[in-house]
Write an enzyme that holds these catalytic residues in place. Sequence first.
Site, mmCIF file in Angstrom:
data_model
loop_
_atom_site.group_PDB
_atom_site.id
_atom_site.type_symbol
_atom_site.label_atom_id
_atom_site.label_comp_id
_atom_site.label_asym_id
_atom_site.label_seq_id
_atom_site.Cartn_x
_atom_site.Cartn_y
_atom_site.Cartn_z
ATOM 1 N N HIS A 139 30.628 42.533 9.951
ATOM 2 C CA HIS A 139 29.287 43.079 9.753
ATOM 3 C C HIS A 139 29.080 44.374 10.529
ATOM 4 C CE1 HIS A 139 28.282 39.104 8.100
ATOM 5 N NE2 HIS A 139 27.218 39.679 7.573
ATOM 6 N N LYS A 196 23.948 43.923 13.989
ATOM 7 C CA LYS A 196 23.646 42.503 13.747
ATOM 8 C C LYS A 196 23.575 41.760 15.082
ATOM 9 C CE LYS A 196 25.087 38.519 10.943
ATOM 10 N NZ LYS A 196 23.695 38.231 10.565
#
Length: 269
Positions: free
Chosen positions: A149, A153
């Site tokens: 990701h 995040k």
Amino acid sequence: MAPGPLSSSAGRYADRVETTKVAVIGAAGRMGAEVCRAVTAADDLELVGSYDQGDELGDLGGADVVVEFSVPAASPGNVAHCIEQGVHVVVGTTGWDDARLSALEEPLAAHPEVGVLIAPNFAIGAILMMRFAQQAARFYESVEVIELHHPAKVDAPSGTAARTARLIAAARSDAGLGDVPDATTQDPDGARGGRVDGIPVHSVRLRGLVAHQEVLLGGEGELLTLRHDSFDRSSFMPGVLEGVRHVGDHPGLTVGLEHYLGLSSEHDG
Ligand SMILES: NC(=O)C1=CN([C@@H]2O[C@H](COP(=O)(O)OP(=O)(O)OC[C@H]3O[C@@H](n4cnc5c(N)ncnc54)[C@H](O)[C@@H]3O)[C@@H](O)[C@H]2O)C=CC1
Ligand SMILES: O=C(O)C1=N[C@H](C(=O)O)C[C@H](O)C1
């Protein structure tokens, strides 16, 4: 181009007279802003409220449906407020463990007409990847999940990876498979990653990425790799809008958009 079955295009709804009123919580965030754009662009939906941290939610602007993409610490309270207002809610925020889900039972019992959809991933390919991993799990001795990701995040592992691992673990258990083989006895720096229900899960955070996941399934002399990539947050919008359009048809709590898509299985939690 003809809209697909999960298209966010408003064209297929052009003959509808009534619009669904939608409010967005977490509207200033990456996902919330994308949802506001998608709702505004859809002829059958009307954006009636947008809320972020510190805003009074009140009557949610008279919304029929709320879309909630905030942070794990705030989401349960926001969702409970929606239920108490009698408003359906589509939730993308991660962090929904069993205790948090159980806490929704009381407000839902008081408002049984309200639908709540909590989905760890709204991208159709990610939903299919989870289903394929669940189907493949019983055939392979080894399995590991790698999620990758963007570095902004805040939670690890991703909600998608955690759910994938839980589905795999349940399928392995049903098939009578034991622990994944792993001779590691020394790992002072945690190089083998984390585990969810006994399934190894690895989290990568890298500038340039959006949301990606691989499931590696290993057997004697072979490897099956299942991979999904969200290159852009627009990939989540058809699923979010599908949830908005149908959450009212599903009173009570539903975890996973697959249940709206005819992809349910007996092992789903
Ligand atoms: N289910 C899915 O398909 C997807 C889920 N997500 C999840 O959605 C969540 C949000 O992701 P992003 O938009 O990337 O995060 P973000 O950090 O860009 O946005 C979160 C927003 O929530 C706001 N917020 C914080 N506390 C709040 C409160 N008490 N009430 C209302 N708003 C509040 C923040 O100010 C921020 O604007 C994360 O949990 C992420 O994992 C992200 C992408 C897809
Ligand atoms: O934070 C994100 O970006 C994402 N969060 C969800 C998750 O944790 O699984 C869904 C997707 O992976 C993007």
